[in-house]
Design an enzyme around this catalytic site. Structure first.
Site, mmCIF file in Angstrom:
data_model
loop_
_atom_site.group_PDB
_atom_site.id
_atom_site.type_symbol
_atom_site.label_atom_id
_atom_site.label_comp_id
_atom_site.label_asym_id
_atom_site.label_seq_id
_atom_site.Cartn_x
_atom_site.Cartn_y
_atom_site.Cartn_z
ATOM 1 C CD GLN A 248 -11.639 109.631 -29.924
ATOM 2 O OE1 GLN A 248 -11.244 108.586 -29.590
ATOM 3 N NE2 GLN A 248 -11.665 110.615 -29.366
ATOM 4 C CG HIS B 274 -13.089 105.904 -34.374
ATOM 5 N ND1 HIS B 274 -13.092 105.758 -32.867
ATOM 6 C CD2 HIS B 274 -11.651 105.670 -34.692
ATOM 7 C CE1 HIS B 274 -11.803 106.040 -32.590
ATOM 8 N NE2 HIS B 274 -10.858 105.908 -33.295
ATOM 9 C CB CYS C 254 -17.731 93.267 -47.839
ATOM 10 S SG CYS C 254 -17.248 91.518 -47.927
ATOM 11 N N GLY D 143 -14.513 115.767 -24.935
ATOM 12 C CA GLY D 143 -15.474 114.738 -24.649
ATOM 13 C C GLY D 143 -14.844 113.626 -25.032
ATOM 14 C CB ALA E 179 -19.509 119.203 -25.174
#
Ligand code: NAD
Length: 249
Positions: free
Chosen positions: A101, A119, A127, A190, A234
């Site tokens: 992500q 993401h 644009c 995480g 992590a």
């Protein structure tokens, strides 16, 4: 750190691994998570309020400047030992897909070979009206915060990330879901497991019979369902897991 009994055995028996990472994966590199307290210039904004198409439509300059600030910070950070451990772990499994992500490229910088960015990527621009990619050279050569888009007379450059309220690119989610429904082990690392549809991936893996391994210092809505819930950072957990895997080779 001590690993829970059975974890390394479960990994040794696995062929296909899916790893989902979230903002906490980058925390030890110095990239703040969204839900950490904001300081300084941006203290008066909630990041969730800036990472939306509505915020950009209302005040493109504020959103652009906030992303420029985040880009600056991301340029200064480096992957940590947990990122490197994920790169090394690839060789222990016949199939290993890393779905993130995060928008900061730290997995790619560390050397992970196949990274699905759910993401988008903060370093890219698109644009605002057509979604077409805009070159970094165009951005630096044109004035404006944000600069105008080369693709549409009324378009503006915007960060190439998926904002809250926007759909993920279909092919990206399709690939992540296919991996979730066929993996033997799914790591969730995480992530607060709050942002959908990313949060649904470990649950899809669980329904398909995978072993779920969560790494997060704080319990989440996934913790109770995970076979292994490691309350650790992590870097600590992944270096311990890699050491355990390497010992049993
Ligand atoms: P989140 O901020 O909702 O949750 C972060 C999670 O990480 C928390 O549960 C926290 O307990 C955990 N955490 C904190 N430090 C950790 C560590 N050292 N090791 C392991 N876990 C740790 O993040 P999210 O679930 O990824 O969702 C936020 C959204 O914001 C995502 O859509 C993401 O794209 C975006 N975001 C990305 C970045 C980035 O690219 N680095 C940073 C902030 C936000």
């Amino acid at each position: 750190m001590d690993l829970p009994g059975g974890l390394i055995t479960a990994l040794k028996n696995a062929d296909k691994v899916l790893v989902l990472t979230g903002a906490g994966m980058s925390a030890e590199s110095g990239v703040p998570t969204f839900r950490d307290a904001q300081t300084g210039l941006w203290a008066k904004y909630r990041p969730e309020d800036l990472a939306t198409p509505e915020a950009f439509a209302r005040n493109p300059q504020t959103v652009w400047d906030w992303y420029e600030d985040r880009r600056k910070k991301v340029r200064e950070v480096r992957p940590h030992a947990g990122h490197s451990a994920l790169v090394e772990m690839e060789q222990h499994f016949s199939s290993f897909l890393l779905v993130t992500q995060n928008v900061d490229s730290l997995h790619q910088q560390a050397g992970s070979s196949d990274v699905v960015e759910l993401h988008g990527n903060i370093m890219r621009s698109i644009c605002s009206l057509t979604g077409k990619a805009i070159d970094a050279d165009w951005i630096s050569a044109h004035p404006g915060r944000p600069p105008a888009s080369p693709h549409h007379a009324r378009g503006l450059a915007r960060p190439g990330v998926v904002w809250f309220g926007e759909a993920l690119p279909e092919h990206v989610m399709k690939r992540a879901l296919a991996a979730a429904s066929s993996c033997d082990v799914c790591f969730s690392i995480g992530t607060s497991s709050l942002v959908q549809p990313a949060a649904s991936l470990p649950f899809a893996a669980l329904s398909a019979g995978a072993v779920i391994v969560e790494i997060n210092p704080v319990p989440t809505s996934l913790s109770a369902a995970a076979q292994f819930s490691l309350q650790a950072t992590a870097a600590d957990a992944l270096t311990a897991i890699l050491a355990g895997l390497s010992r049993c080779r």
